[in-house]
Scaffold this active site. Structure first.
Site, PDB file in Angstrom:
ATOM      1  N   SER A   7       0.845  -1.199   0.000  1.00  0.00           N
ATOM      2  CA  SER A   7       0.000   0.000   0.000  1.00  0.00           C
ATOM      3  C   SER A   7       0.875   1.241   0.000  1.00  0.00           C
ATOM      4  CB  SER A   7      -0.904   0.018   1.227  1.00  0.00           C
ATOM      5  OG  SER A   7      -1.479   1.305   1.347  1.00  0.00           O
ATOM      6  N   HIS A  32      -1.041  -1.335  -4.162  1.00  0.00           N
ATOM      7  CA  HIS A  32      -2.360  -1.050  -3.607  1.00  0.00           C
ATOM      8  C   HIS A  32      -2.470   0.463  -3.389  1.00  0.00           C
ATOM      9  CE1 HIS A  32      -5.957  -2.216  -1.271  1.00  0.00           C
ATOM     10  NE2 HIS A  32      -5.614  -1.266  -0.411  1.00  0.00           N
ATOM     11  N   ASP A  34      -4.822   3.435  -1.932  1.00  0.00           N
ATOM     12  CA  ASP A  34      -5.947   3.716  -1.030  1.00  0.00           C
ATOM     13  C   ASP A  34      -6.504   5.109  -1.279  1.00  0.00           C
ATOM     14  OD1 ASP A  34      -6.141   1.378   0.713  1.00  0.00           O
ATOM     15  OD2 ASP A  34      -4.106   1.904   1.335  1.00  0.00           O
ATOM     16  N   MET A  36      -9.239   7.803  -0.172  1.00  0.00           N
ATOM     17  CA  MET A  36     -10.114   8.124   0.972  1.00  0.00           C
ATOM     18  C   MET A  36     -10.734   9.503   0.791  1.00  0.00           C
ATOM     19  SD  MET A  36      -7.677   6.913   4.046  1.00  0.00           S
ATOM     20  CE  MET A  36      -6.793   5.361   4.011  1.00  0.00           C
ATOM     21  N   HIS A  65      -8.256   0.838  -4.226  1.00  0.00           N
ATOM     22  CA  HIS A  65      -9.241   0.591  -3.175  1.00  0.00           C
ATOM     23  C   HIS A  65      -9.965   1.905  -2.859  1.00  0.00           C
ATOM     24  CE1 HIS A  65      -9.639  -0.442   1.453  1.00  0.00           C
ATOM     25  NE2 HIS A  65     -10.817  -0.321   0.867  1.00  0.00           N
ATOM     26  N   MET A  67     -12.256   4.074  -0.855  1.00  0.00           N
ATOM     27  CA  MET A  67     -12.968   4.244   0.421  1.00  0.00           C
ATOM     28  C   MET A  67     -13.731   5.554   0.317  1.00  0.00           C
ATOM     29  SD  MET A  67      -9.950   2.936   2.903  1.00  0.00           S
ATOM     30  CE  MET A  67      -8.739   3.023   1.607  1.00  0.00           C
ATOM     31  N   MET A 138     -11.424  -6.332   4.868  1.00  0.00           N
ATOM     32  CA  MET A 138     -10.653  -5.438   5.739  1.00  0.00           C
ATOM     33  C   MET A 138     -10.332  -6.162   7.051  1.00  0.00           C
ATOM     34  SD  MET A 138     -10.180  -2.760   3.980  1.00  0.00           S
ATOM     35  CE  MET A 138      -9.163  -2.008   5.262  1.00  0.00           C
ATOM     36  N   ASP A 176      -6.533  -6.779   3.901  1.00  0.00           N
ATOM     37  CA  ASP A 176      -5.947  -5.442   3.982  1.00  0.00           C
ATOM     38  C   ASP A 176      -6.051  -4.911   5.408  1.00  0.00           C
ATOM     39  OD1 ASP A 176      -5.131  -2.826   3.536  1.00  0.00           O
ATOM     40  OD2 ASP A 176      -6.873  -2.277   2.308  1.00  0.00           O
TER      41      ASP A 176
HETATM   42  C1  DX5 Z   1      -6.514   1.187   5.502  1.00  0.00           C
HETATM   43  C2  DX5 Z   1      -6.019   0.927   4.107  1.00  0.00           C
HETATM   44  C3  DX5 Z   1      -4.867   0.011   4.043  1.00  0.00           C
HETATM   45  C4  DX5 Z   1      -3.610   0.505   4.720  1.00  0.00           C
HETATM   46  C5  DX5 Z   1      -2.904  -0.724   5.227  1.00  0.00           C
HETATM   47  O1  DX5 Z   1      -7.702   1.870   5.417  1.00  0.00           O
HETATM   48  O2  DX5 Z   1      -7.058   0.356   3.333  1.00  0.00           O
HETATM   49  O3  DX5 Z   1      -4.588  -0.369   2.703  1.00  0.00           O
HETATM   50  O4  DX5 Z   1      -2.758   1.224   3.885  1.00  0.00           O
HETATM   51  O5  DX5 Z   1      -1.841  -0.330   6.010  1.00  0.00           O
HETATM   52  P1  DX5 Z   1      -1.110  -1.328   7.020  1.00  0.00           P
HETATM   53  O6  DX5 Z   1      -0.600  -2.474   6.209  1.00  0.00           O
HETATM   54  O7  DX5 Z   1      -0.061  -0.479   7.615  1.00  0.00           O
HETATM   55  O8  DX5 Z   1      -2.154  -1.775   8.014  1.00  0.00           O
HETATM   56 ZN    ZN Z   2      -6.579  -0.486   1.317  1.00  0.00          ZN
END
Ligand code: DX5
Ligand code: ZN
Length: 216
Positions: A7, A32, A34, A36, A65, A67, A138, A176
């Site tokens: 990520s 990956h 993310d 948000m 991903h 969110m 998750m 994840d």
């Molecule tokens: C959290 C994200 C993850 C995050 C994972 O909302 O979806 O992808 O980056 O980070 P680690 O591996 O540090 O938990």
């Molecule tokens: Zn993620």
């Protein structure tokens, strides 16, 4: 064999290209990303311009991903930006809109997927499974990197592996949140085949060994 998807939320943003190039040199095939919105989750990260910029510098698989609330509003932009996989949360909209969003993604030639938050049961994936190329479970509450792995999600992973094998065996099963060299073992035992790792990957001194260990 599993696939590691680091990520980039935990990358060094001022040296993103260096970190991406280093990951490719270490044998990393997926990244990956993310996204948000500060609404579906209590944090902000990047938008589709980040995906566009990543697409210009790498051929690695971009596992995006989302969110974000009501993702149907944005899926076309993320497809155009160059996502390879685009996953949306089942909690983020009505079933009808989620189905329509998955169809939109597939129509753009991108692989669609759904994500479930910790409190959402495996059954919530059922209406979407036939349309999915990837299901993401998750293993932390979404929103932040560096949180503690929730081992109590493993029965859900196992249940989804059984559902996938029965209904859509080509579909990937990804985990994840809090995944590292220790917690990845139970994830794989329970049927996950794609492992997201943010802080654990970027913290690892020896990324070649880390990648090999995660993927074995
Ligand atoms: C959290 C994200 C993850 C995050 C994972 O909302 O979806 O992808 O980056 O980070 P680690 O591996 O540090 O938990
Ligand atoms: Zn993620």
């Amino acid at each position: 064999m599993a696939i590691l998807s680091p990520s980039i939320l935990s990358a060094d943003y001022m040296n993103m290209q260096r970190d991406i190039q280093q990951s490719a040199d270490c044998g990393v095939k997926w990244l990956h990303v993310d996204i948000m919105d500060g609404h579906f989750v209590p944090n902000l990260s990047f938008g589709y311009s980040m995906v566009q910029s990543l697409r210009k510098i790498t051929d690695q698989v971009l596992d995006v991903h989302l969110m974000i609330d009501r993702p149907i509003r944005y899926v076309e932009e993320f497809c155009k930006a160059g996502a390879d996989y685009l996953t949306i949360h089942v909690e983020a909209d009505t079933q009808e809109n989620t189905l329509a969003a998955l169809d939109k993604i597939a129509a753009m030639g991108v692989k669609p997927g759904v994500v479930v938050k910790p409190k959402t049961p495996a059954e919530a994936v059922k209406p979407f499974l036939s349309k999915c190329a990837l299901v993401l479970v998750m293993t932390v509450e979404p929103g932040f990197g560096g949180q503690k792995f929730m081992a109590d999600m493993m029965p859900k992973v196992k249940q989804l592996r059984e559902m996938i094998n029965a209904e859509n065996p080509e579909c990937h099963l990804e985990v994840d949140g809090g995944v590292d060299l220790n917690t990845c073992v139970t994830c794989k035992e329970n049927g996950a085949n794609v492992l997201v790792a943010g802080s654990a990957y970027f913290r690892a001194e020896d990324k070649v060994t880390f990648t090999k260990e995660m993927e074995k």
